[in-house]
Design a protein around this motif. Structure first.
Motif: not given
Length: 94
Positions: A68-72, A77-79, A84-89
């Protein structure tokens, strides 16, 4: 490895904790999901190393979360903006 999916459910800014739901169903069904709270440090370790030293998650859960982290984007970016990743699957199917 078995079928598993993950969804980022929430981010608590005050505690710096990400809530994730793991499920054997797609899309993630909260009624049968395993909920985990991970610190940003845990997420950084998973994103960079693909493993978590503490036995908080199974290997499959770590793998699908890393995907998931790699896809987004990048772990950086995540940290920088975990909300911004809330709801990402993501899903993992062997």
């Amino acid at each position: 490895m078995s079928y598993i999916s993950v969804e980022i459910r929430a981010y608590d800014e005050a505690r710096k904790v990400v809530t994730v739901a793991f499920s054997e169903k797609w899309p993630v069904k909260l009624s049968s999901a395993v909920i985990a709270e991970l610190t940003l440090e845990d997420c950084d370790t998973i994103g960079r190393d693909g493993e978590l030293v503490e036995a908080v998650l199974t290997d499959d859960e770590v793998c699908v979360l890393k995907m998931l982290f790699e896809d987004e984007g990048t772990i950086e970016d995540f940290l920088a903006d975990p909300s911004r990743l809330i709801g990402c699957t993501s899903e993992l199917d062997e």
